[in-house]
Structures are given as structure tokens and as C-alpha cells.
Design a protein around this motif. Sequence first.
Motif, PDB file in Angstrom:
ATOM      1  N   GLU A 240       0.982  -1.247   0.086  1.00 45.55           N
ATOM      2  CA  GLU A 240       0.097  -0.126   0.310  1.00 45.55           C
ATOM      3  C   GLU A 240       1.106   1.016   0.498  1.00 45.55           C
ATOM      4  OE1 GLU A 240      -3.823   1.379   2.643  1.00 45.55           O
ATOM      5  OE2 GLU A 240      -3.190   0.028   3.244  1.00 45.55           O
ATOM      6  N   ALA A 241       1.873   1.028   0.290  1.00 47.40           N
ATOM      7  CA  ALA A 241       2.812   2.057   0.760  1.00 47.40           C
ATOM      8  C   ALA A 241       3.742   2.318  -0.282  1.00 47.40           C
ATOM      9  CB  ALA A 241       3.826   2.462   2.020  1.00 47.40           C
ATOM     10  N   ASP A 242       4.223   1.100  -1.204  1.00 51.46           N
ATOM     11  CA  ASP A 242       4.426   1.415  -2.326  1.00 51.46           C
ATOM     12  C   ASP A 242       3.879   2.218  -3.811  1.00 51.46           C
ATOM     13  OD1 ASP A 242       7.268   0.584  -1.422  1.00 51.46           O
ATOM     14  OD2 ASP A 242       6.657  -1.091  -2.157  1.00 51.46           O
ATOM     15  N   LEU A 243       2.134   1.723  -3.399  1.00 51.08           N
ATOM     16  CA  LEU A 243       1.377   1.911  -4.700  1.00 51.08           C
ATOM     17  C   LEU A 243       1.069   3.982  -3.866  1.00 51.08           C
ATOM     18  CD1 LEU A 243      -0.106   1.250  -6.259  1.00 51.08           C
ATOM     19  CD2 LEU A 243      -2.177   1.121  -4.748  1.00 51.08           C
ATOM     20  N   ALA A 244       0.900   4.245  -2.526  1.00 51.83           N
ATOM     21  CA  ALA A 244       1.015   5.583  -2.660  1.00 51.83           C
ATOM     22  C   ALA A 244       1.857   6.101  -3.619  1.00 51.83           C
ATOM     23  CB  ALA A 244       0.652   5.449  -1.407  1.00 51.83           C
ATOM     24  N   ALA A 245       3.537   5.658  -2.744  1.00 50.56           N
ATOM     25  CA  ALA A 245       4.532   6.648  -3.401  1.00 50.56           C
ATOM     26  C   ALA A 245       4.217   6.753  -5.582  1.00 50.56           C
ATOM     27  CB  ALA A 245       5.783   5.989  -3.205  1.00 50.56           C
ATOM     28  N   ALA A 246       4.050   5.431  -5.906  1.00 54.85           N
ATOM     29  CA  ALA A 246       4.359   5.318  -7.088  1.00 54.85           C
ATOM     30  C   ALA A 246       2.352   6.251  -7.724  1.00 54.85           C
ATOM     31  CB  ALA A 246       3.983   4.100  -7.827  1.00 54.85           C
ATOM     32  N   PHE A 247       1.490   6.091  -6.938  1.00 57.83           N
ATOM     33  CA  PHE A 247       0.790   7.549  -7.550  1.00 57.83           C
ATOM     34  C   PHE A 247       0.762   9.167  -7.326  1.00 57.83           C
ATOM     35  CE2 PHE A 247      -3.138  10.044  -5.995  1.00 57.83           C
ATOM     36  CZ  PHE A 247      -3.467  10.434  -7.109  1.00 57.83           C
ATOM     37  N   LEU A 248       1.304   9.099  -6.005  1.00 61.11           N
ATOM     38  CA  LEU A 248       2.087  10.087  -6.371  1.00 61.11           C
ATOM     39  C   LEU A 248       3.915  10.698  -7.048  1.00 61.11           C
ATOM     40  CD1 LEU A 248       2.776  10.518  -2.266  1.00 61.11           C
ATOM     41  CD2 LEU A 248       0.607  11.669  -3.823  1.00 61.11           C
ATOM     42  N   ALA A 249       4.225   9.689  -7.387  1.00 58.95           N
ATOM     43  CA  ALA A 249       5.274  10.161  -7.989  1.00 58.95           C
ATOM     44  C   ALA A 249       4.807  10.629  -9.589  1.00 58.95           C
ATOM     45  CB  ALA A 249       6.411   8.938  -8.347  1.00 58.95           C
ATOM     46  N   SER A 250       4.145   9.590 -10.101  1.00 64.18           N
ATOM     47  CA  SER A 250       3.281   9.781 -11.417  1.00 64.18           C
ATOM     48  C   SER A 250       2.290  11.716 -11.327  1.00 64.18           C
ATOM     49  CB  SER A 250       1.825   8.994 -10.960  1.00 64.18           C
ATOM     50  OG  SER A 250       1.012   9.624 -10.592  1.00 64.18           O
ATOM     51  N   HIS A 251       1.758  12.177 -10.273  1.00 65.40           N
ATOM     52  CA  HIS A 251       1.569  13.400  -9.939  1.00 65.40           C
ATOM     53  C   HIS A 251       1.969  14.430  -9.898  1.00 65.40           C
ATOM     54  CE1 HIS A 251      -2.268  11.229  -9.810  1.00 65.40           C
ATOM     55  NE2 HIS A 251      -3.297  12.142 -10.387  1.00 65.40           N
ATOM     56  N   GLY A 252       3.974  14.570  -9.941  1.00 63.52           N
ATOM     57  CA  GLY A 252       5.057  15.229  -9.870  1.00 63.52           C
ATOM     58  C   GLY A 252       5.722  15.483  -8.137  1.00 63.52           C
TER      59      GLY A 252
ATOM     60  N   VAL B 175       8.348  11.769  -3.042  1.00 63.46           N
ATOM     61  CA  VAL B 175       7.652  10.734  -1.957  1.00 63.46           C
ATOM     62  C   VAL B 175       9.043   9.731  -1.616  1.00 63.46           C
ATOM     63  CG1 VAL B 175       6.112  11.573  -1.260  1.00 63.46           C
ATOM     64  CG2 VAL B 175       6.125   9.567  -2.210  1.00 63.46           C
ATOM     65  N   ASP B 176       9.012   9.344  -0.031  1.00 61.94           N
ATOM     66  CA  ASP B 176      10.371   8.260  -0.494  1.00 61.94           C
ATOM     67  C   ASP B 176       9.689   7.498   1.223  1.00 61.94           C
ATOM     68  OD1 ASP B 176      12.814   6.106  -0.285  1.00 61.94           O
ATOM     69  OD2 ASP B 176      13.708   7.950   1.566  1.00 61.94           O
ATOM     70  N   VAL B 177       9.930   6.045   0.589  1.00 65.86           N
ATOM     71  CA  VAL B 177       9.299   4.557   1.381  1.00 65.86           C
ATOM     72  C   VAL B 177       9.837   4.297   2.777  1.00 65.86           C
ATOM     73  CG1 VAL B 177       7.859   2.681   2.403  1.00 65.86           C
ATOM     74  CG2 VAL B 177       7.156   4.009  -0.132  1.00 65.86           C
ATOM     75  N   THR B 178      10.001   5.124   3.845  1.00 65.19           N
ATOM     76  CA  THR B 178      10.843   4.516   5.055  1.00 65.19           C
ATOM     77  C   THR B 178      10.871   3.242   5.795  1.00 65.19           C
ATOM     78  OG1 THR B 178       9.675   5.830   6.981  1.00 65.19           O
ATOM     79  CG2 THR B 178      11.676   6.739   5.827  1.00 65.19           C
ATOM     80  N   GLU B 179      11.399   2.844   6.693  1.00 63.59           N
ATOM     81  CA  GLU B 179      11.151   1.629   7.053  1.00 63.59           C
ATOM     82  C   GLU B 179      11.139   0.473   6.550  1.00 63.59           C
ATOM     83  OE1 GLU B 179       9.485   4.328   8.559  1.00 63.59           O
ATOM     84  OE2 GLU B 179      10.423   5.209   9.843  1.00 63.59           O
TER      85      GLU B 179
ATOM     86  N   MET C  43       7.285   9.980   3.534  1.00 62.08           N
ATOM     87  CA  MET C  43       8.409  11.149   3.886  1.00 62.08           C
ATOM     88  C   MET C  43       8.854  11.699   2.496  1.00 62.08           C
ATOM     89  SD  MET C  43       8.882  11.026   6.290  1.00 62.08           S
ATOM     90  CE  MET C  43      10.192  12.439   7.070  1.00 62.08           C
ATOM     91  N   GLY C  44       8.045  13.183   2.201  1.00 55.14           N
ATOM     92  CA  GLY C  44       8.410  14.103   1.251  1.00 55.14           C
ATOM     93  C   GLY C  44       8.933  15.443   1.570  1.00 55.14           C
ATOM     94  N   ARG C  45       8.661  16.027   0.515  1.00 56.92           N
ATOM     95  CA  ARG C  45       9.657  17.670   1.001  1.00 56.92           C
ATOM     96  C   ARG C  45       8.544  18.988   1.186  1.00 56.92           C
ATOM     97  NH1 ARG C  45      11.139  19.098  -5.240  1.00 56.92           N
ATOM     98  NH2 ARG C  45      10.082  20.573  -5.002  1.00 56.92           N
ATOM     99  N   ALA C  46       9.157  19.333   2.060  1.00 56.95           N
ATOM    100  CA  ALA C  46       8.258  20.413   3.159  1.00 56.95           C
ATOM    101  C   ALA C  46       6.661  20.794   2.359  1.00 56.95           C
ATOM    102  CB  ALA C  46       8.562  20.978   3.878  1.00 56.95           C
ATOM    103  N   ASP C  47       7.727  21.172   0.679  1.00 55.77           N
ATOM    104  CA  ASP C  47       7.360  22.608  -0.016  1.00 55.77           C
ATOM    105  C   ASP C  47       5.661  21.443  -0.724  1.00 55.77           C
ATOM    106  OD1 ASP C  47       9.420  21.205  -1.209  1.00 55.77           O
ATOM    107  OD2 ASP C  47       9.146  22.475  -3.000  1.00 55.77           O
TER     108      ASP C  47
ATOM    109  N   GLU D 105       1.347  19.705   1.692  1.00 60.23           N
ATOM    110  CA  GLU D 105       0.101  19.767   2.022  1.00 60.23           C
ATOM    111  C   GLU D 105      -0.739  19.203   0.504  1.00 60.23           C
ATOM    112  OE1 GLU D 105      -2.954  20.422   4.077  1.00 60.23           O
ATOM    113  OE2 GLU D 105      -0.919  20.736   4.601  1.00 60.23           O
ATOM    114  N   GLN D 106       0.461  19.122  -0.753  1.00 59.27           N
ATOM    115  CA  GLN D 106      -0.550  18.493  -2.107  1.00 59.27           C
ATOM    116  C   GLN D 106      -0.236  17.319  -2.176  1.00 59.27           C
ATOM    117  OE1 GLN D 106       2.690  19.277  -5.443  1.00 59.27           O
ATOM    118  NE2 GLN D 106       1.051  18.106  -6.866  1.00 59.27           N
ATOM    119  N   ALA D 107       0.304  16.660  -1.767  1.00 55.73           N
ATOM    120  CA  ALA D 107       0.372  14.723  -1.335  1.00 55.73           C
ATOM    121  C   ALA D 107      -0.743  14.798  -0.468  1.00 55.73           C
ATOM    122  CB  ALA D 107       1.424  14.979  -1.081  1.00 55.73           C
ATOM    123  N   ARG D 108      -1.106  15.549   0.002  1.00 55.00           N
ATOM    124  CA  ARG D 108      -1.665  14.662   1.510  1.00 55.00           C
ATOM    125  C   ARG D 108      -3.017  15.235   1.078  1.00 55.00           C
ATOM    126  NH1 ARG D 108       1.615  18.099   5.490  1.00 55.00           N
ATOM    127  NH2 ARG D 108       2.409  16.296   7.032  1.00 55.00           N
ATOM    128  N   ASP D 109      -3.159  16.088   0.568  1.00 56.84           N
ATOM    129  CA  ASP D 109      -4.379  16.427  -0.822  1.00 56.84           C
ATOM    130  C   ASP D 109      -4.716  15.546  -1.738  1.00 56.84           C
ATOM    131  OD1 ASP D 109      -6.889  17.972  -1.801  1.00 56.84           O
ATOM    132  OD2 ASP D 109      -5.724  17.787  -3.347  1.00 56.84           O
TER     133      ASP D 109
END
Length: 145
Positions: free
Chosen positions: A14-26, A29-33, A52-56, A59-63
Amino acid sequence: MSLVEIARFQDVYEADLAAAFLASHGVEVDVTERFQTTVDPLMQRALGLRLMGRADQAEQARDLLARVRAGEFATDDAGDLPPGKPTTRAVGRGLALFMAATGGFASTSLPRRLRPVHWIGVALIGVVAAVSLMLALTGVLSPSY
């Protein structure tokens, strides 16, 4: 560049899927642990996996993840598989019944030729097959497609 926690997951897929989805939207992020949770899967529940992602971009990632949870990106087909044929299921059930009744699932280290055959199971399968054949020939048992 400071990193902040975007989301926390308890499943590596699930974490990898979310990371791939976010990466496809620019969103980078990085999956830790990942190492700890893949070496010992029980640690997935204990530690969780963090995105984990950049602070700037936080908000876009959480949205984006909130919109995914709301179902905004869902499609109508949902990727469902077509239903199987009734004959395929019947053959599978018959094979499972045969294996269980004749000792095919016996957990011994003996080679198959030395395992005892459960003759009662073989006789039971023979009776069921004979009755089914008789009912099919008389027309009582007809396939319902």
C-alpha cells in the motif's frame, strides 16, 4: 531540503502504491522503514511505513491521498475479473474432493506410490460419479448456464 511525514501505512504494498501514485503526479516521496519491515513482516504493524516528502509538497501530497481515499480517481470497471465458467469450478471441486478422499493431501514423506489409498474415498467418489452420470443421462441434472 527538509523532509516531513506525508502519510503512514501498515502494508509495504500500500505504501509503494501510494508512493507511485504521488510520483505520477509530480510529488517526490520516499518510503521509510522498508528494510526493517521486509526482513521481519511483523514489524510492519509495529513500526508502520512512512511516506516522507519535501515540506513544500506535503500539502499537495496529503490532498492527493485524501482525494484517492474519497474515490475520486476510481474507474467504473474496477479491474474485476470476469466470472469463471461453472464447469471450471465443478472440475476444481471434483479434483479437490478426489484428492482429499484418496489421500492425495496426505502429509507424509513417503513417495506417492507407497502412500496408502483410502479405498472408502475412492468408492464414495465412484458412487457419486455413477449417480451423477445416471441423473445426467435421464435429464434430471442439466447444466444451468
